[in-house]
Motif scaffolding. Structure first.
Motif, PDB file in Angstrom:
ATOM      1  N   ILE A   1       5.092  -0.900   6.894  1.00 12.76           N
ATOM      2  CA  ILE A   1       5.219   0.475   6.402  1.00 12.76           C
ATOM      3  C   ILE A   1       5.464   0.468   4.892  1.00 12.76           C
ATOM      4  O   ILE A   1       6.237  -0.340   4.386  1.00 12.76           O
ATOM      5  CB  ILE A   1       6.378   1.203   7.121  1.00 12.76           C
ATOM      6  CG1 ILE A   1       6.034   1.423   8.599  1.00 12.76           C
ATOM      7  CG2 ILE A   1       6.691   2.547   6.453  1.00 12.76           C
ATOM      8  CD1 ILE A   1       7.178   2.017   9.397  1.00 12.76           C
ATOM      9  N   THR A   2       4.808   1.381   4.206  1.00  5.13           N
ATOM     10  CA  THR A   2       5.045   1.594   2.777  1.00  5.13           C
ATOM     11  C   THR A   2       5.502   3.033   2.544  1.00  5.13           C
ATOM     12  O   THR A   2       4.847   3.975   2.988  1.00  5.13           O
ATOM     13  CB  THR A   2       3.772   1.317   1.953  1.00  5.13           C
ATOM     14  OG1 THR A   2       3.448  -0.074   2.028  1.00  5.13           O
ATOM     15  CG2 THR A   2       3.985   1.698   0.488  1.00  5.13           C
ATOM     16  N   GLU A   3       6.634   3.147   1.886  1.00  6.74           N
ATOM     17  CA  GLU A   3       7.198   4.460   1.546  1.00  6.74           C
ATOM     18  C   GLU A   3       7.263   4.556   0.026  1.00  6.74           C
ATOM     19  O   GLU A   3       7.811   3.674  -0.624  1.00  6.74           O
ATOM     20  CB  GLU A   3       8.589   4.586   2.150  1.00  6.74           C
ATOM     21  CG  GLU A   3       9.359   5.817   1.739  1.00  6.74           C
ATOM     22  CD  GLU A   3      10.779   5.807   2.292  1.00  6.74           C
ATOM     23  OE1 GLU A   3      11.715   6.132   1.523  1.00  6.74           O
ATOM     24  OE2 GLU A   3      10.953   5.445   3.478  1.00  6.74           O
ATOM     25  N   SER A   4       6.699   5.618  -0.540  1.00  6.89           N
ATOM     26  CA  SER A   4       6.680   5.731  -1.993  1.00  6.89           C
ATOM     27  C   SER A   4       6.975   7.157  -2.436  1.00  6.89           C
ATOM     28  O   SER A   4       6.525   8.126  -1.811  1.00  6.89           O
ATOM     29  CB  SER A   4       5.320   5.290  -2.551  1.00  6.89           C
ATOM     30  OG  SER A   4       5.408   5.062  -3.947  1.00  6.89           O
ATOM     31  N   VAL A   5       7.753   7.256  -3.524  1.00  9.96           N
ATOM     32  CA  VAL A   5       8.080   8.548  -4.129  1.00  9.96           C
ATOM     33  C   VAL A   5       7.462   8.593  -5.511  1.00  9.96           C
ATOM     34  O   VAL A   5       7.605   7.657  -6.319  1.00  9.96           O
ATOM     35  CB  VAL A   5       9.605   8.747  -4.230  1.00  9.96           C
ATOM     36  CG1 VAL A   5       9.926  10.033  -4.999  1.00  9.96           C
ATOM     37  CG2 VAL A   5      10.233   8.777  -2.847  1.00  9.96           C
ATOM     38  N   LYS A   6       6.755   9.684  -5.776  1.00  6.25           N
ATOM     39  CA  LYS A   6       6.130   9.884  -7.082  1.00  6.25           C
ATOM     40  C   LYS A   6       6.322  11.345  -7.487  1.00  6.25           C
ATOM     41  O   LYS A   6       5.817  12.263  -6.836  1.00  6.25           O
ATOM     42  CB  LYS A   6       4.626   9.555  -7.005  1.00  6.25           C
ATOM     43  CG  LYS A   6       3.840   9.826  -8.271  1.00  6.25           C
ATOM     44  CD  LYS A   6       4.057   8.744  -9.303  1.00  6.25           C
ATOM     45  CE  LYS A   6       3.075   8.878 -10.459  1.00  6.25           C
ATOM     46  NZ  LYS A   6       3.273   7.838 -11.491  1.00  6.25           N
ATOM     47  N   ASP A   7       7.094  11.557  -8.543  1.00  6.67           N
ATOM     48  CA  ASP A   7       7.273  12.890  -9.122  1.00  6.67           C
ATOM     49  C   ASP A   7       7.680  13.935  -8.077  1.00  6.67           C
ATOM     50  O   ASP A   7       7.096  15.023  -7.972  1.00  6.67           O
ATOM     51  CB  ASP A   7       5.994  13.332  -9.838  1.00  6.67           C
ATOM     52  CG  ASP A   7       5.625  12.411 -10.991  1.00  6.67           C
ATOM     53  OD1 ASP A   7       6.530  11.735 -11.516  1.00  6.67           O
ATOM     54  OD2 ASP A   7       4.427  12.343 -11.342  1.00  6.67           O
TER      55      ASP A   7
END
Length: 267
Positions: free
Chosen positions: A129-135
């Motif tokens: 799983i990949t979790e990413s936050v952008k802006d």
């Protein structure tokens, strides 16, 4: 069509581009076959991506984090955590569904650039799983291997959040492999600057990491280390962009390497 004239002979030739069919045989050749030491490869590739994310965010001096949790009942896992630029849902999709495509092609400071290392967990497991936050927007993707072929699933899309930019890659691991993941998390980045923060809930210890973290001499070309007990008895190493590899330089330096260990830098 191409018209070719040579020695008075004129021919018409049809040009056809080569292509690659991405089936389970091609995927196996790209990942499972090229990574002979799969745990080391996963740690090195995903950790390097964390470091690259920090470089892209101008946070080179901030260490990324590796968190390893052993739980024989509920499942063990490893987290790779960076506080870098983060990714949009489109960037995550492109990262995991494209080969030899990378957002680092124009950045000479980054370690990666071939668009392969991000998929390296599938050399070890069949899902991660990949979790990413952008802006202010969070996206979570599940990458799985089904019948030997990778599939991408976006399970959380553009969820508003006040969390800072960054990415977490979570990989479920076999409990019997926990110590190896701890060892490789230390060993793969032993000359990395800054050294990552490594957290785990076991009493496993790496004997020789302090020797690498505190060399008795270092300049732009070489690191010299005192001798000491090691889990790995190699004495000559090559460091390429901070990632250190064992190197068998032969008997001619055996006397020197018995006195100290050396890391040759290639940037």
């Amino acid at each position: 069509k191409i018209v070719n004239e040579c020695d008075g002979v004129s021919t018409n030739a049809v040009t056809t581009n080569f292509n690659i069919e991405m089936n389970n045989k091609a995927f196996k050749a790209l990942f499972s076959d090229i990574y002979t030491e799969k745990i080391a490869a996963v740690v090195r590739e995903v950790g390097s991506n964390c470091a690259d994310a920090h470089k892209m965010a101008g946070k080179e001096s901030l260490p990324f984090k590796i968190k390893i949790h052993k739980d024989e009942f509920n499942g063990s896992y490893i987290h790779f955590i960076d506080y870098g630029v983060g990714m949009t849902k489109h960037q995550i999709e492109n990262l995991y569904t494209s080969f030899f495509s990378s957002n680092k092609d124009t950045n000479n400071d980054c370690i990666g650039g071939f668009g392969i290392g991000s998929k390296s967990p599938l050399a070890y497991t069949d899902k991660f799983i990949t979790e990413s936050v952008k802006d202010g927007l969070k996206n979570i993707a599940l990458i799985v291997s089904v019948d030997g072929q990778p599939q991408y699933n976006l399970i959380v899309e553009d969820s508003p959040t006040d969390e800072p930019n960054g990415t977490i890659v979570r990989i479920d691991i076999d409990s019997k492999d926990v110590n190896d993941f701890i060892y490789q998390s230390n060993w793969q980045f032993r000359t990395f600057k800054p050294f990552p923060i490594i957290e785990h809930n076991t009493d496993y210890k790496i004997n020789d990491i302090d020797t690498f973290l505190n060399p008795f001499y270092e300049d732009d070309n070489v690191i010299l280390l005192k001798q000491g007990y090691s889990n790995n008895r190699k004495n000559i190493y090559v460091s390429i962009d901070g990632i250190t590899y064992d190197y068998d330089i032969g008997f001619c330096v055996s006397v020197m390497s018995n006195l100290f260990r050396a890391v040759l830098k290639i940037n």
